[in-house]
Design a protein around this motif. Structure first.
Motif, short mmCIF file in Angstrom:
data_model
loop_
_atom_site.label_atom_id
_atom_site.label_comp_id
_atom_site.label_asym_id
_atom_site.label_seq_id
_atom_site.Cartn_x
_atom_site.Cartn_y
_atom_site.Cartn_z
N TRP A 397 0.85 -1.19 0.00
CA TRP A 397 0.00 0.00 0.00
C TRP A 397 0.89 1.24 0.00
O TRP A 397 1.73 1.41 0.88
CB TRP A 397 -0.92 0.00 1.22
CG TRP A 397 -1.84 -1.19 1.24
CD1 TRP A 397 -1.52 -2.49 1.48
CD2 TRP A 397 -3.24 -1.17 0.98
NE1 TRP A 397 -2.62 -3.30 1.39
CE2 TRP A 397 -3.71 -2.51 1.09
CE3 TRP A 397 -4.16 -0.16 0.68
CZ2 TRP A 397 -5.04 -2.84 0.90
CZ3 TRP A 397 -5.48 -0.50 0.50
CH2 TRP A 397 -5.92 -1.83 0.60
N GLU A 398 0.69 2.10 -1.00
CA GLU A 398 1.49 3.30 -1.16
C GLU A 398 0.59 4.53 -1.24
O GLU A 398 -0.37 4.55 -2.01
CB GLU A 398 2.36 3.19 -2.43
CG GLU A 398 3.09 4.44 -2.84
CD GLU A 398 4.01 4.97 -1.75
OE1 GLU A 398 3.86 6.16 -1.39
OE2 GLU A 398 4.88 4.20 -1.28
N ARG A 399 0.91 5.54 -0.45
CA ARG A 399 0.07 6.75 -0.45
C ARG A 399 0.23 7.59 -1.72
O ARG A 399 -0.68 8.32 -2.12
CB ARG A 399 0.41 7.61 0.76
CG ARG A 399 1.81 8.19 0.74
CD ARG A 399 2.15 8.99 1.99
NE ARG A 399 3.52 9.50 1.93
CZ ARG A 399 4.07 10.21 2.89
NH1 ARG A 399 3.39 10.48 3.99
NH2 ARG A 399 5.32 10.63 2.78
N ASP A 400 1.41 7.51 -2.39
CA ASP A 400 1.66 8.30 -3.59
C ASP A 400 1.09 7.61 -4.83
O ASP A 400 0.79 6.42 -4.80
CB ASP A 400 3.16 8.52 -3.77
CG ASP A 400 3.74 9.44 -2.69
OD1 ASP A 400 2.97 10.27 -2.15
OD2 ASP A 400 4.94 9.31 -2.38
N PRO A 401 0.98 8.35 -5.94
CA PRO A 401 0.40 7.76 -7.16
C PRO A 401 1.27 6.67 -7.79
O PRO A 401 0.77 5.92 -8.63
CB PRO A 401 0.27 8.96 -8.10
CG PRO A 401 0.30 10.17 -7.22
CD PRO A 401 1.17 9.80 -6.07
N GLU A 402 2.55 6.60 -7.44
CA GLU A 402 3.42 5.56 -8.00
C GLU A 402 4.23 4.91 -6.89
O GLU A 402 4.48 5.50 -5.84
CB GLU A 402 4.35 6.14 -9.06
CG GLU A 402 5.26 7.25 -8.57
CD GLU A 402 6.14 7.81 -9.68
OE1 GLU A 402 6.33 7.11 -10.69
OE2 GLU A 402 6.64 8.94 -9.52
N HIS A 438 -1.18 -1.49 -4.41
CA HIS A 438 -2.16 -0.40 -4.27
C HIS A 438 -1.41 0.93 -4.25
O HIS A 438 -0.50 1.13 -3.43
CB HIS A 438 -2.95 -0.54 -2.97
CG HIS A 438 -3.67 -1.84 -2.82
ND1 HIS A 438 -4.98 -2.03 -3.24
CD2 HIS A 438 -3.27 -3.04 -2.32
CE1 HIS A 438 -5.35 -3.27 -2.99
NE2 HIS A 438 -4.33 -3.91 -2.44
N THR A 439 -1.76 1.84 -5.16
CA THR A 439 -1.18 3.18 -5.17
C THR A 439 -2.26 4.21 -4.87
O THR A 439 -3.47 3.90 -4.91
CB THR A 439 -0.54 3.49 -6.54
OG1 THR A 439 -1.51 3.30 -7.57
CG2 THR A 439 0.65 2.58 -6.78
N SER A 440 -1.81 5.45 -4.55
CA SER A 440 -2.75 6.50 -4.11
C SER A 440 -3.65 5.95 -3.02
O SER A 440 -4.87 6.16 -3.01
CB SER A 440 -3.57 7.02 -5.29
OG SER A 440 -2.73 7.59 -6.28
N ALA A 441 -3.04 5.23 -2.09
CA ALA A 441 -3.81 4.51 -1.07
C ALA A 441 -3.22 4.73 0.32
O ALA A 441 -2.55 3.84 0.87
CB ALA A 441 -3.83 3.02 -1.41
#
Length: 632
Positions: A397-402, A438-441
């Motif tokens: 899980w990544e908070r950024d778009p990439e 998962h991006t933007s997450a």
């Protein structure tokens, strides 16, 4: 058929392919004695299908001590024999490099053809007498006999990189007026005598590692290298291995990622035209297409793989079997070189197995679990990869778009794009392994509860450090990462002040200067490039200055206002810099995680990794991710 996997002759030997592991220091020995860690390190490379392995440089003279293994007495033979015996099942030729560091010694007496120190901080070396030269020549011959006793099937003499034979060849450093100085033939006499003495001592084929150039003003040059290669062949060498550079020009020898691949090939081609024995090429040749072209076009007969085999021991098998998408790329970050140069055990920024091959095991987990990784920097991606290989169900899980975290930021500067190759490789491997991405997450405690993992790995990285400088929250001030990501418009001619000369600061300066900005870096320490490996730092600083970036050191920013940055020198004087924009690259602090704050105690096992625990470099981050996954 790929020409890399055709046989080639090395004297009386026939190698199964044309890929040779280059000799590289590891610091895995113990006081000069080979250890089981050393043996396991070489066995792992033999398993990967290389045709020949040249064991790292071993010291030939008993009075020379350093981090290298030794081959100066019979007591060192049993350990060296262990390497040969352990590699026997893999149909690989095993050689050993014989070396005398000369004035580049770490411990023990510093000796040289002339009393010319390595640099202003180094001791003046003892000028060798003719009798001492003759004794060192015999040291090489005796070491050759020990090598044969240990079971090695070929030898290599380190005659490059400013070590003793190379030092004799340099007109810049060899000022002798006797038979070992002056003319090229005289300066090559020491090397020729060593080659002949080894030939008389044993019948093992001899590889001679020769500088194609020292890359120093007034140093050993390409024309001289061609001539000396012929002399060495006539003295009995079975192969010439062409390299370049010295400790003063290490960007040639151990090229950082900013140096193009194949940067030594012109030197190799010149030597290849002069000699009839096989020639070995080196210099960031771990791109499979380039390596194949080197042999196919006749530039060299064999390709040396060095750092590429540290990063990916299975390089030969993966290329042979058309599985190139699985190749873990070496990014030429020189983390391995930096550690060994400091006398520490070899490690790798992309391969956590390095240096611990003896105990490394990626085995199926006894109990399969659901693993949720929050954050996709080097620690998070490696934790996810190894956890999935062990059979766990894994999501990232990544908070950024990439995906990529600090890997992405570090790879945005023009000289650092190789970092993005590793990021993309990791992401591709995770997708192939079936890891949920998962991006933007951004992750909250509620999302963790909904996902219901058995293990939560927090690898959220670090946030920029923002000190309480007046005006630091002004409209013209931005975090350096925003400049790297292209989120701040910087027209050509913009006066940009980068506050902080760390890795991020230098990378920001490089990218913005390439776009036409007028850039000044302000660093409170006495030098810029903190956090950058020494060879890469030297190359980057040289390039920044060449490109017109002003570097102010011992300078502390005290105030920022629109259009102006004020800084204080060590004498207390305050100076002003015009600044249309300001980039902050002062440092990092662990990213705070509301996930941990809001998470209710329960059955979820939580592990905090990498920069989320304590800001660290890529080597420590990727090893932290690996350790977490192996412990599940």
């Amino acid at each position: 058929m790929n020409v890399l996997f055709t046989p080639v002759r090395l004297g009386p030997l026939t190698l199964k392919n044309r890929l040779v592991m280059a000799p590289m220091g590891t610091c895995l020995d113990n006081g000069g004695y080979v250890t089981e860690d050393t043996v396991a390190y070489y066995r792992r490379r033999a398993e990967g299908g290389v045709g020949a392995i040249t064991v790292e440089g071993c010291l030939v003279s008993g009075d020379t001590v350093g981090p290298e293994p030794r081959i100066s007495g019979p007591e060192f033979v049993p350990g060296l024999r262990r390497i040969v015996e352990e590699l026997e099942p893999f149909d690989v030729a095993v050689g050993v490099q014989l070396m005398h560091p000369g004035r580049q010694v770490v411990e023990g007496p510093s000796v040289a053809p002339s009393p010319v120190p390595l640099n202003s901080a180094a001791p003046v070396p003892h000028e060798l007498t003719v009798g001492e030269i003759e004794r060192i020549v015999e040291d090489y011959a005796r070491a050759a006999r020990f090598a044969r006793e240990a079971g090695f099937t070929y030898l290599e003499v380190h005659g490059a990189h400013g070590y003793l034979p190379s030092n004799f060849l340099s007109p810049q450093h060899n000022h002798r007026t006797d038979a070992y100085g002056g003319t090229l033939e005289n300066r090559a006499r020491f090397s020729v005598e060593i080659a002949r003495a080894i030939g008389a001592a044993c019948d093992l084929p001899l590889v001679w590692r020769l500088n194609g150039t020292d890359a120093e003003p007034g140093g050993f040059d390409p024309e001289s290298a061609v001539a000396v290669a012929g002399m060495i062949e006539r003295a009995g060498a079975a192969s010439i291995s062409v390299s370049s550079g010295t400790w003063l020009t290490l960007q040639q020898t151990l090229a950082p990622m900013s140096v193009p691949r194949g940067h030594m090939l012109d030197l190799v081609r010149a030597v290849k035209k002069e000699v009839s024995v096989p020639v070995m090429a080196v210099g960031r040749l771990d791109d499979p297409d380039l390596a194949e072209a080197v042999v196919e076009q006749g530039d060299a007969d064999m390709v040396l793989l060095g750092r590429g085999l540290i990063a990916e021991p299975d390089w030969p098998l993966l290329v042979r079997d058309a599985r190139r998408d699985e190749l873990r790329p070496c990014i030429a970050c020189n983390a391995c070189v930096d550690l060994v140069g400091r006398g520490e055990r070899a490690r790798c920024a992309v391969n956590p197995e390095v240096g611990r091959e003896l105990t490394w095991a990626v085995e199926p987990a006894a109990r399969l679990r659901r693993v949720m990784v929050v954050g996709s920097g080097p620690a998070g991606l490696e934790a996810a990869r190894l956890a999935r290989l062990r059979g766990h169900e894994v999501s990232v899980w990544e908070r950024d778009p990439e995906l990529g975290g600090k890997l992405t930021v570090a790879g945005l500067a023009p000289s650092k794009h190789e970092v993005l190759r590793f990021r993309d490789h990791q992401i591709a491997r995770l997708a192939a392994l079936g890891v949920e991405l998962h991006t933007s997450a951004p992750v909250t405690a509620r999302i963790v509860k909904e996902q219901g993992p058995d293990v939560l790995i927090v690898a959220t990285g670090a946030d920029p450090l923002v000190p309480p400088i007046p005006g630091i929250d002004g409209p013209t001030v931005h975090d350096a990462q925003r400049f790297l990501r292209g989120e701040v418009e910087v027209p050509p001619g913009t006066r940009l002040v980068v506050v902080g000369g760390s890795a991020t600061g230098c990378e920001t300066a490089e990218l913005m200067r390439a776009g036409g900005a007028e850039v000044t870096v302000v660093e409170m320490r006495r030098g810029v490039g903190r956090g950058i490996e020494a060879i890469t730092r030297r190359q980057m600083v040289r390039q920044l200055r060449h490109d017109g970036v002003e570097l102010l050191v011992n300078a502390t920013v005290v105030d920022i206002e629109p259009g102006l940055v004020r800084w204080r020198a060590t004498d207390g004087a305050v100076h002003e810099l015009p600044a249309d924009l300001v980039a902050l690259a002062i440092g990092w602090r662990p990213t705070g995680s509301s996930v941990l704050e809001d998470l209710e105690p329960g059955d979820i096992e939580v592990r905090v990794l990498g920069d989320a625990d304590s800001p660290a470099d890529f080597v420590r981050a990727i090893n932290a991710g690996a350790d977490a996954a192996l412990a599940l």
